[in-house]
Design an enzyme around this catalytic site. Structure first.
Site, PDB file in Angstrom:
ATOM      1  N   TRP A 140       0.779  -1.144   0.001  1.00  0.00           N
ATOM      2  CA  TRP A 140      -0.022  -0.119  -0.105  1.00  0.00           C
ATOM      3  C   TRP A 140       0.907   1.100  -0.041  1.00  0.00           C
ATOM      4  CZ3 TRP A 140      -1.277   4.445   3.012  1.00  0.00           C
ATOM      5  CH2 TRP A 140      -2.209   5.086   2.682  1.00  0.00           C
ATOM      6  N   ASN A 169       7.094  -3.190   5.883  1.00  0.00           N
ATOM      7  CA  ASN A 169       5.928  -2.751   6.242  1.00  0.00           C
ATOM      8  C   ASN A 169       6.263  -1.790   7.249  1.00  0.00           C
ATOM      9  OD1 ASN A 169       3.355  -2.213   6.684  1.00  0.00           O
ATOM     10  ND2 ASN A 169       3.296  -3.602   8.327  1.00  0.00           N
ATOM     11  N   GLU A 219     -22.600   5.373   9.467  1.00  0.00           N
ATOM     12  CA  GLU A 219     -21.851   3.998   9.038  1.00  0.00           C
ATOM     13  C   GLU A 219     -22.099   3.596   7.591  1.00  0.00           C
ATOM     14  OE1 GLU A 219     -19.395   2.391   9.704  1.00  0.00           O
ATOM     15  OE2 GLU A 219     -19.578   0.576   9.009  1.00  0.00           O
ATOM     16  N   LYS A 263     -19.845   3.013   4.293  1.00  0.00           N
ATOM     17  CA  LYS A 263     -19.798   1.710   3.376  1.00  0.00           C
ATOM     18  C   LYS A 263     -19.917   2.123   2.154  1.00  0.00           C
ATOM     19  CE  LYS A 263     -18.506  -0.305   5.856  1.00  0.00           C
ATOM     20  NZ  LYS A 263     -17.884  -0.231   7.074  1.00  0.00           N
ATOM     21  N   GLU A 286     -16.948   4.152   0.535  1.00  0.00           N
ATOM     22  CA  GLU A 286     -15.890   3.225   0.439  1.00  0.00           C
ATOM     23  C   GLU A 286     -15.832   2.197  -0.680  1.00  0.00           C
ATOM     24  OE1 GLU A 286     -15.981   0.979   4.555  1.00  0.00           O
ATOM     25  OE2 GLU A 286     -14.067   1.184   3.997  1.00  0.00           O
ATOM     26  N   HIS A 300     -30.100  22.722   8.199  1.00  0.00           N
ATOM     27  CA  HIS A 300     -28.911  23.746   8.371  1.00  0.00           C
ATOM     28  C   HIS A 300     -27.792  24.045   7.267  1.00  0.00           C
ATOM     29  CE1 HIS A 300     -30.989  24.786  12.410  1.00  0.00           C
ATOM     30  NE2 HIS A 300     -31.123  23.534  12.616  1.00  0.00           N
ATOM     31  N   LYS A 330      -6.800  -2.375   4.775  1.00  0.00           N
ATOM     32  CA  LYS A 330      -7.799  -2.807   6.104  1.00  0.00           C
ATOM     33  C   LYS A 330      -7.011  -2.161   7.375  1.00  0.00           C
ATOM     34  CE  LYS A 330     -10.920  -5.983   7.521  1.00  0.00           C
ATOM     35  NZ  LYS A 330     -11.851  -5.120   7.519  1.00  0.00           N
TER      36      LYS A 330
HETATM   37  C1  F6R Z   1     -14.350   0.971   7.117  1.00  0.00           C
HETATM   38  C2  F6R Z   1     -13.125   0.507   7.914  1.00  0.00           C
HETATM   39  C3  F6R Z   1     -12.308   1.478   8.593  1.00  0.00           C
HETATM   40  C4  F6R Z   1     -11.788   0.930   9.721  1.00  0.00           C
HETATM   41  C5  F6R Z   1     -10.642   1.941  10.448  1.00  0.00           C
HETATM   42  C6  F6R Z   1     -10.283   1.673  11.752  1.00  0.00           C
HETATM   43  O1  F6R Z   1     -14.832   0.025   6.567  1.00  0.00           O
HETATM   44  O2  F6R Z   1     -13.014  -0.523   7.948  1.00  0.00           O
HETATM   45  O3  F6R Z   1     -12.783   2.638   8.697  1.00  0.00           O
HETATM   46  O4  F6R Z   1     -12.849   0.777  10.839  1.00  0.00           O
HETATM   47  O5  F6R Z   1      -9.590   1.837   9.508  1.00  0.00           O
HETATM   48  O6  F6R Z   1      -9.559   0.257  11.707  1.00  0.00           O
HETATM   49  P1  F6R Z   1      -9.721  -0.587  12.989  1.00  0.00           P
HETATM   50  O7  F6R Z   1     -11.016  -0.898  13.520  1.00  0.00           O
HETATM   51  O8  F6R Z   1      -8.735  -1.735  12.606  1.00  0.00           O
HETATM   52  O9  F6R Z   1      -8.853   0.332  14.068  1.00  0.00           O
END
Ligand code: F6R
Length: 616
Positions: free
Chosen positions: A75, A101, A488, A492, A495, A511, A611
């Site tokens: 990444w 990494n 949320e 979803k 993203e 507003h 992720k």
């Molecule tokens: C959205 C998503 C991200 C994570 C965020 C925090 O679907 O998965 O917004 O929630 O990057 O990740 P964690 O929970 O692993 O700290």
């Protein structure tokens, strides 16, 4: 954010390296590479922009022969995702290969210094300084000792790293180390393995060893692993982890994508989480590691998280304030870390919520809270993750591996975990009586079946997805805890379908955001049968008056909403208002997935995302 793998043993390395990378791809997937060392001491590798599938095709043609090797899925942080910037990176002599990494913060200074000494660089990455530093040490003070050369190089680095290093001069030997970025190793009859996390190792072992920061491990083809600490002293009892799920849990198992699989796994995840939690002493949360008196003394709670986990925090706040009457602040980790005036009391408890347990901002925030004297409790999904290791107590949500980048089952399981915490606190400080806790717990036990009903109604989400065809923007509205459902749901959609989605508490719409609405504009309104139902219905009317197409998320039998909306995503009657967000969100997860698929996108690997966000 990148994924690192390494193997040395009696088998050809490339097959497992590629399979391992495929399971780590959720960490980053803009480029990938592998490098193997043949027994005669030749380094061969391929690397390319794109996914592991592309790398696999290239590797098949390259016919990589060697029983020791390293691999990487990237990444991009420094330098665009190109063939040239893909890992592994080599030293100037082409003998040493490194995958990394993390981020090397002082790479520019090191690069200038190495260039002045005659080193040439081929990429724009921060990583490339590392093999060159190892080369310097190999030829100099380390005198051909790879582990020592890696130590010398690491002593010059600032930032975060998990590294795997091979060298053609010592075929069969692999050296791995970490600082701030996760790395696990395991020993088997077939050889020794290393990886960024347990996912790739689940296919070869049930027990893995976790390296501590600055440990250096030397892996040998007979499977042996020697670990030394930052002073070179052998590490006698390194921390181990037992992988408590089957490798098949991280496979598709008949589903077309991981997001579909993970959405459908939510009822079972909640059942697992609730199992045996109601006991003799009320809510059994031994993980809290605080006595009843200490829990009763908690007078403020600070919840820290990012993204979807932050949304969990908003619902957790509602539950804790209602059931335990303790004031709660919910903070974005990235903001909290730079708030110099943050106030805590002597009895403030910090709760960090992080599915991966590796989110850099959340970890920094947790360390800062500990530094301020607070007890830190983690809610996470990943066994042995850094958040778990560094916290005073950890509640594992046990949702099983979540592979799709968009979080679904971890979201709902983390909410229910926070409900358990709220009930435990309420019981400890006397706000809730035992019978009340039992009643609330019984409500939570109904969640899996309510979720199953929503899953069976996925055709409604498929139909609603059509209303997004040809649209570029949308608005998500909800009130009270369901303003969070709106946030949320919009996240979803954004993203995975790259469609703009603005989420607002419904009453705030007038507003400003109402200006977005024009003929045919899609609005998703979460309007269950709760104490703010009629207020939200008025907001729907306001949207309709301006030409919006409204998709309602409503409770079975709500004729008022049915009349107003172009499509209703029906939710069964829930026993408590706090249960609604856990159940209703399944519709919005499925809606986002259908919109993304209609647009032809890869729902599991959305562009620009990873992720596990291990950089600040
Ligand atoms: C959205 C998503 C991200 C994570 C965020 C925090 O679907 O998965 O917004 O929630 O990057 O990740 P964690 O929970 O692993 O700290």
């Amino acid at each position: 954010m990148c994924g690192v793998v390494g193997y040395t043993g009696r088998n050809q390395a490339v097959d497992w390296l590629l399979d391992g990378l495929a399971t780590l791809e959720y960490r980053g997937y803009d480029s990938a590479g592998v490098q193997v060392v043949s027994s005669s001491g030749n380094l061969h590798g391929v690397k390319c922009a794109g996914r592991v599938a592309t790398l696999r095709e290239r590797a098949a043609v390259a016919n990589l022969n060697g029983t020791c090797g390293i691999g990487h899925t990237r990444w991009a942080t420094h330098g665009a995702p190109t063939d040239r910037n893909a890992h592994p990176h080599l030293d100037g002599t082409g003998r040493i290969a490194v995958v990394h990494n993390g981020i090397i913060e002082n790479y520019q200074e090191l690069r200038r210094e190495l260039m002045a000494a005659g080193h040439e660089f081929l990429s724009e990455t921060d990583t490339e300084v590392i093999p060159h530093l190892i080369q310097e040490a190999w030829n100099g003070p380390a005198k051909g000792d790879l582990a020592r050369a890696v130590r010398y190089a690491c002593d010059r680095l600032e930032g975060a790293w998990a590294l795997a290093v091979v060298c053609s001069e010592v075929p069969g030997q692999m050296v791995v180390t970490r600082n701030g970025s996760p790395l696990v190793v395991t020993s088997t009859e077939d050889g020794a393995y290393a990886a960024s996390d347990v996912m790739p190792l689940a296919s070869v072992a049930t027990q893995v060893t976790q390296l501590e920061d600055n440990d250096i491990a030397t892996l040998s083809p007979d499977g042996s692993i020697q670990i030394v600490d930052r002073n070179g002293a052998p590490v006698a009892n390194p921390a181990t982890l037992t992988i408590d799920w089957d490798a098949s849990a991280a496979r598709l198992g008949g589903y077309s994508d991981f997001m579909a699989k993970e959405i459908s796994e939510q009822p079972e995840a909640i059942e697992r989480l609730l199992k045996d939690r109601l006991g003799e002493h009320g809510i059994e949360l031994d993980e809290l590691s605080l006595t009843k008196a200490e829990l009763a003394a908690v007078d403020r709670i600070v919840i820290i998280a990012c993204g979807t986990s932050y949304h969990v925090g908003l619902i957790a706040k509602a539950a804790i304030e209602r059931w335990a009457r303790i004031p709660v602040a919910v903070e974005f980790a990235s903001e909290f870390n730079y708030d110099e005036n943050y106030l805590v009391t002597d009895h403030t408890m910090c709760v960090v919520i992080t599915q991966s347990g590796e989110t850099a901002d959340t970890l920094t925030a947790a360390r800062r809270m500990r530094g301020m004297g607070c007890t830190v409790f983690a809610i996470t999904n990943v066994l042995g993750s850094t958040a778990a290791r560094e916290s005073d107590g950890t509640l594992y949500i046990q949702a099983g591996p979540e592979v799709a980048v968009a979080s679904t089952k971890a979201y709902t399981a983390q909410i229910v975990a926070s409900f358990l915490l709220a009930l435990r606190l309420g019981l400890a400080n006397g706000t809730l009586a035992r019978e009340e806790v039992e009643r609330h717990f019984a409500d939570l036990e109904r969640i899996p079946d309510l979720m199953r009903e929503v899953l069976a109604r996925r055709w409604q989400d498929k139909q609603a997805a059509r209303l997004f065809q040809g649209k570029h923007s949308s608005l998500f509205l909800g009130r009270n805890v369901n303003s969070t459902t709106a946030y949320e749901g919009a996240l979803k959609l954004k993203e995975i379908s790259y469609l703009h989605a603005e989420a607002y508490p419904a009453g705030e719409m007038k507003h400003g955001p109402i200006a977005l609405i024009e003929g045919g504009f899609p609005v998703v309104a979460i309007v269950p049968a709760d104490h703010v139902h009629d207020k939200t219905v008025s907001n729907i009317e306001e949207c309709l008056a301006r030409g919006a197409v409204v998709i309602g998320v409503a409770t079975d039998g709500d004729e008022k909403v049915a009349k107003l909306c172009s499509q209703v995503l029906w939710v069964p009657q829930c026993p408590d208002e706090l249960v609604v967000p856990v159940v209703a969100i399944l519709h919005l997860q499925m809606l986002a997935r259908y919109v993304s698929r209609d647009r032809g996108y890869d729902v599991d690997k959305p562009r620009n995302l990873a992720k596990s966000v291990t950089v600040e």
